[in-house]
Scaffold this motif. Structure first.
Motif, PDB file in Angstrom:
ATOM      1  N   GLU A  35       1.007  -1.238  -0.060  1.00 24.24           N
ATOM      2  CA  GLU A  35       0.101   0.021  -0.021  1.00 24.24           C
ATOM      3  C   GLU A  35       0.953   1.173   0.084  1.00 24.24           C
ATOM      4  O   GLU A  35       1.843   1.317   0.770  1.00 24.24           O
ATOM      5  N   LEU A  36       0.530   2.135  -0.864  1.00 24.84           N
ATOM      6  CA  LEU A  36       1.229   3.556  -0.951  1.00 24.84           C
ATOM      7  C   LEU A  36       0.211   4.547  -0.488  1.00 24.84           C
ATOM      8  O   LEU A  36      -1.008   4.532  -1.009  1.00 24.84           O
ATOM      9  N   SER A  37       0.538   5.318   0.536  1.00 27.20           N
ATOM     10  CA  SER A  37      -0.347   6.472   0.896  1.00 27.20           C
ATOM     11  C   SER A  37       0.784   7.676   1.514  1.00 27.20           C
ATOM     12  O   SER A  37       1.796   7.601   1.727  1.00 27.20           O
ATOM     13  N   GLY A  38      -0.032   8.791   1.578  1.00 23.30           N
ATOM     14  CA  GLY A  38       0.860   9.952   2.461  1.00 23.30           C
ATOM     15  C   GLY A  38       1.891  10.248   1.400  1.00 23.30           C
ATOM     16  O   GLY A  38       1.564  10.513   0.239  1.00 23.30           O
ATOM     17  N   ALA A  39       3.033  10.525   2.123  1.00 23.82           N
ATOM     18  CA  ALA A  39       4.239  11.240   1.517  1.00 23.82           C
ATOM     19  C   ALA A  39       4.657  10.105   0.433  1.00 23.82           C
ATOM     20  O   ALA A  39       5.265  10.568  -0.764  1.00 23.82           O
ATOM     21  N   LEU A  41       3.104   7.740  -1.505  1.00 24.79           N
ATOM     22  CA  LEU A  41       2.368   8.089  -2.599  1.00 24.79           C
ATOM     23  C   LEU A  41       2.319   9.347  -3.425  1.00 24.79           C
ATOM     24  O   LEU A  41       2.555   9.384  -4.827  1.00 24.79           O
ATOM     25  N   GLU A  42       2.584  10.292  -2.857  1.00 24.62           N
ATOM     26  CA  GLU A  42       3.037  11.721  -3.372  1.00 24.62           C
ATOM     27  C   GLU A  42       4.342  11.576  -4.106  1.00 24.62           C
ATOM     28  O   GLU A  42       4.294  12.049  -5.426  1.00 24.62           O
ATOM     29  N   ALA A  43       5.301  10.796  -3.457  1.00 25.20           N
ATOM     30  CA  ALA A  43       6.506  10.958  -4.443  1.00 25.20           C
ATOM     31  C   ALA A  43       6.381   9.920  -5.391  1.00 25.20           C
ATOM     32  O   ALA A  43       6.981  10.377  -6.291  1.00 25.20           O
ATOM     33  N   ALA A  44       5.670   8.900  -5.375  1.00 23.44           N
ATOM     34  CA  ALA A  44       5.678   7.935  -6.470  1.00 23.44           C
ATOM     35  C   ALA A  44       4.622   8.472  -7.729  1.00 23.44           C
ATOM     36  O   ALA A  44       4.876   8.068  -8.766  1.00 23.44           O
ATOM     37  N   LEU A  45       3.892   9.418  -7.568  1.00 23.39           N
ATOM     38  CA  LEU A  45       3.063  10.102  -8.376  1.00 23.39           C
ATOM     39  C   LEU A  45       3.890  11.381  -9.159  1.00 23.39           C
ATOM     40  O   LEU A  45       3.220  11.816 -10.088  1.00 23.39           O
TER      41      LEU A  45
END
Length: 93
Positions: A35-39, A41-45
């Protein structure tokens, strides 16, 4: 971008608040979920720097140091998608 109301379509970092995801979850073939969320996920996108994701580049540099005993300052490492752009960067270096 100097004109009021002008929107730049040049390179840049999109504002993470505009991303339509709160979290992303992927299930691997062995049943493990990631799961990716928060910082994270932001970095991944985000767009990554030209040289590659900083954490990945740093990891690969340490790996080169450990495996081949060469100091990082003796070379430059660039992570690419493997496209013709990668060949161009290698030949232009």
């Amino acid at each position: 971008v100097a004109m009021p109301g002008m929107i730049s379509l040049g390179g840049g970092m999109p504002n993470p608040s505009t991303f339509p995801f709160a979290k992303l979850t992927a299930e691997l073939t062995d049943g493990t979920s990631v799961e990716l969320s928060g910082a994270s996920l932001e970095a991944a996108l985000q767009y990554s720097p030209t040289q590659g994701l900083p954490a990945l580049v740093a990891h690969l540099e340490r790996l080169q140091d450990d495996e081949h005993g060469r100091a990082s300052e003796d070379r430059q490492l660039c992570v690419t998608t493997g496209s013709a752009d990668a060949l161009s960067k290698a030949f232009d270096a």
